[in-house]
Scaffold this motif. Structure first.
Motif, short mmCIF file in Angstrom:
data_model
loop_
_atom_site.label_atom_id
_atom_site.label_comp_id
_atom_site.label_asym_id
_atom_site.label_seq_id
_atom_site.Cartn_x
_atom_site.Cartn_y
_atom_site.Cartn_z
N PHE A 206 -7.37 2.06 -4.38
CA PHE A 206 -6.96 2.86 -5.22
C PHE A 206 -8.25 2.82 -6.18
O PHE A 206 -8.07 4.28 -7.21
N ARG A 207 -8.74 1.79 -6.68
CA ARG A 207 -9.99 2.42 -8.01
C ARG A 207 -11.48 2.68 -7.52
O ARG A 207 -11.36 4.25 -8.23
N ASP A 208 -11.59 2.04 -6.48
CA ASP A 208 -13.23 2.58 -6.51
C ASP A 208 -13.55 3.59 -5.95
O ASP A 208 -13.86 4.64 -5.31
N ARG A 209 -12.23 4.51 -4.89
CA ARG A 209 -12.58 5.59 -3.54
C ARG A 209 -11.53 6.46 -4.32
O ARG A 209 -11.33 7.74 -3.71
N LEU A 210 -9.79 6.13 -4.90
CA LEU A 210 -9.09 7.18 -5.21
C LEU A 210 -8.89 7.82 -6.53
O LEU A 210 -8.51 8.09 -7.02
N GLY B 156 -6.27 9.67 -11.11
CA GLY B 156 -6.73 10.01 -12.52
C GLY B 156 -5.23 9.51 -13.24
O GLY B 156 -5.18 9.03 -14.54
N ASP B 157 -4.44 8.14 -12.46
CA ASP B 157 -3.17 7.59 -12.73
C ASP B 157 -3.58 5.95 -13.25
O ASP B 157 -4.95 6.44 -13.31
N HIS B 158 -2.91 5.48 -14.10
CA HIS B 158 -3.40 4.06 -13.99
C HIS B 158 -2.48 3.51 -13.92
O HIS B 158 -1.34 3.59 -14.01
N VAL B 159 -2.79 1.89 -13.68
CA VAL B 159 -1.94 0.82 -13.25
C VAL B 159 -2.30 -0.39 -14.07
O VAL B 159 -3.11 -0.71 -14.36
N VAL B 160 -1.13 -1.26 -14.71
CA VAL B 160 -1.11 -2.00 -15.09
C VAL B 160 -0.92 -3.42 -14.34
O VAL B 160 0.23 -3.16 -13.97
N ALA B 161 -1.71 -4.25 -14.31
CA ALA B 161 -1.25 -5.51 -12.92
C ALA B 161 -1.70 -6.64 -13.55
O ALA B 161 -2.32 -6.61 -14.42
N SER C 8 0.99 -0.78 0.10
CA SER C 8 -0.10 0.04 0.27
C SER C 8 1.02 1.43 0.06
O SER C 8 0.34 1.85 -0.60
N THR C 9 2.10 0.90 1.03
CA THR C 9 2.85 2.40 0.39
C THR C 9 3.72 2.28 -0.12
O THR C 9 3.83 3.99 -1.27
N LEU C 10 4.03 1.45 -1.25
CA LEU C 10 4.09 1.65 -2.80
C LEU C 10 3.12 2.13 -3.35
O LEU C 10 3.54 3.30 -4.05
N PHE C 11 2.09 1.58 -3.29
CA PHE C 11 1.16 2.40 -4.47
C PHE C 11 0.55 3.82 -4.20
O PHE C 11 0.24 4.84 -4.55
N PHE C 12 0.84 4.23 -2.46
CA PHE C 12 0.65 5.44 -2.23
C PHE C 12 1.95 6.39 -2.54
O PHE C 12 1.48 7.83 -3.24
N ALA C 13 2.82 6.00 -3.24
CA ALA C 13 4.16 6.59 -3.30
C ALA C 13 4.17 7.20 -4.88
O ALA C 13 4.50 7.75 -5.68
N THR C 14 3.73 6.35 -5.44
CA THR C 14 3.93 6.02 -7.18
C THR C 14 2.29 6.52 -8.01
O THR C 14 2.00 7.10 -8.86
N LEU C 15 0.81 6.39 -7.08
CA LEU C 15 0.09 7.07 -7.48
C LEU C 15 -0.85 8.29 -7.04
O LEU C 15 -1.15 7.77 -6.00
N THR C 16 -1.26 8.45 -8.08
CA THR C 16 -2.36 9.80 -7.66
C THR C 16 -3.11 9.65 -8.60
O THR C 16 -3.75 8.74 -10.08
#
Length: 413
Positions: free
Chosen positions: A127-131, A106-111, A96-104
């Motif tokens: 991250f998708r539904d709330r952020l 409007g950003d997009h993740v490929v997983a 979760s810390t990694l995600f908070f550090a790299t994402l804001t």
């Protein structure tokens, strides 16, 4: 000071980060420092509350830094070959810390679509539904799927390899090229392999994540997580989140236990793998097993890739039983040497039924689309005598035959 590159992996696993000459008493193992706060030289000290440097022996407050935690962070960085190591209260805290550090927003993740269920839920519900971070889950066994999912707003590519629980692999070097071309950070959960068997940073990843609870600790008696990276700016952001904003650092006792666990990591991984290979071959030839997922089998669709990017095939496998969930339950509940429990990576062998345990929150149709059937069993192979483990598995198969009103194949069919 000795450069870590002068020491081979087993040597770093035993002693890196522990300095007997600095303990005052010459402790060969790092003491457990339980102090919540530390005395400072004076009110005009050169370092401030959130700027103390553990590398210089500066400690102010336990949430910010701790000598035992600092030792394990140094060791984990050395084992993964990174410049910065951070130890967290859990694997979930690290991720979760990694995600908070790299994402804001409007950003997009490929997983990877076969991520650990807890990580997938985090991406979807937080991250998708709330952020407002968009997420594309793809079958990353084909690198083209990752490339096709990339967008201008893609900030992070997040992979596991092998995955949990289907032991699927992705080509780390190839995906690193895709992420770099899209100017996205590339992170890899290396929990299943541990740095003893795979080094994502050497293959092009930017960040490595771990649940230290698993193989790094190796004894099922500590909870923790870790991030390792080279990028100074990203590391500083993760440090700030960990120490100042989230307060999710690893506790001193867990740090001590992880330090202890890594000392035997190389030898444990050799035994985990040796037994897993024998068990996988046994299951692959059993009439009550429909499929075995283990990259050490030549029948595994990515066996060649595993041989190229891993130094071994690991101690994790999964297999699909003949029948339905009742048959699987009978099999699992008949075991006595192997323990029915979640988690993995300890010296004891564990089994679980993902559809009814770790992955139960995922809707059934979605699970089945991913390949997680009602009879898929995940096994973490421990270091017990493999003959005892094989005999226990046979007890499970005997229970399946006793339960079923349908004719099931005999052992010699």
């Amino acid at each position: 000071m000795v450069d870590r590159d002068d020491h081979r992996f087993p040597t770093r696993a035993v002693s890196w980060g522990e300095h007997p000459e600095e303990t005052g008493a010459g402790d060969v193992v790092s003491p457990i420092h339980l102090a919540s706060t530390y005395a400072v030289p004076g009110i005009d000290s050169e370092f401030k509350l959130d700027e103390a440097d553990p590398d210089a022996g500066e400690f102010l407050y336990g949430r910010l830094s701790n000598p035992t935690r600092h030792a394990v962070e140094q060791r984990l960085a050395a084992l993964e070959g990174g410049d910065h190591g951070l130890a967290f209260a859990s694997g979930t805290a690290a991720i979760s810390t990694l995600f908070f550090a790299t994402l804001t927003p409007g950003d997009h993740v490929v997983a990877f679509d076969d991520l650990y269920a807890g990580t997938r839920r985090m991406l979807e519900t937080l991250f998708r539904d709330r952020l407002a971070v968009d997420v594309s889950f793809v079958d990353a066994t084909d690198t083209d799927n990752v490339a096709d999912a990339m967008r201008p707003e893609t900030e992070l590519v997040y992979m596991e390899t092998p995955t949990n629980p289907l032991l699927r692999l992705c080509d780390l070097a190839a995906i690193a090229d895709v992420a770099a071309a899209g100017d996205a950070a590339f992170a890899v959960d290396n929990t299943f392999c541990s740095p003893a068997l795979q080094n994502p940073l050497e293959l092009g990843a930017d960040i490595v994540a771990h649940s230290t609870t698993k193989y790094l600790n190796g004894h099922s008696d500590s909870i923790g997580g870790a991030l390792v990276m080279d990028d100074d700016d990203l590391a500083e952001e993760c440090y700030h989140l960990q120490r100042v904003l989230l307060g999710n650092a690893m506790a001193p006792f867990d740090a001590y236990m992880t330090l202890r666990g890594t000392k035997t990591l190389p030898m444990r991984m050799r035994q985990h793998e040796a037994s897993a290979r024998e068990i996988a071959a046994f299951l692959d030839d059993h009439p009550l097993v429909e499929a075995v997922h283990y990259p050490g089998l030549e029948s595994h669709p990515q066996h060649e890739l595993a041989s190229e990017q891993m130094a071994g095939y690991g101690g994790m496998l999964s297999f699909e039983l003949v029948g339905d969930m009742d048959d699987a339950a009978a099999f699992l509940e008949a075991l006595s040497t192997i323990t029915l429990a979640v988690s993995l990576g300890g010296v004891e062998s564990l089994v679980e039924l993902p559809a009814g345990m770790t992955h139960e929150p995922i809707p059934k149709a979605e699970r089945e689309e991913l390949g997680i059937t009602d009879t898929l069993v995940r096994m973490s192979v421990g270091v017990e005598a493999v003959e005892d483990l094989l005999a226990d598995l046979e007890r499970g198969f005997a229970a399946m035959r006793e339960l079923s009103e349908r004719p099931l194949p005999a052992a010699d069919d």
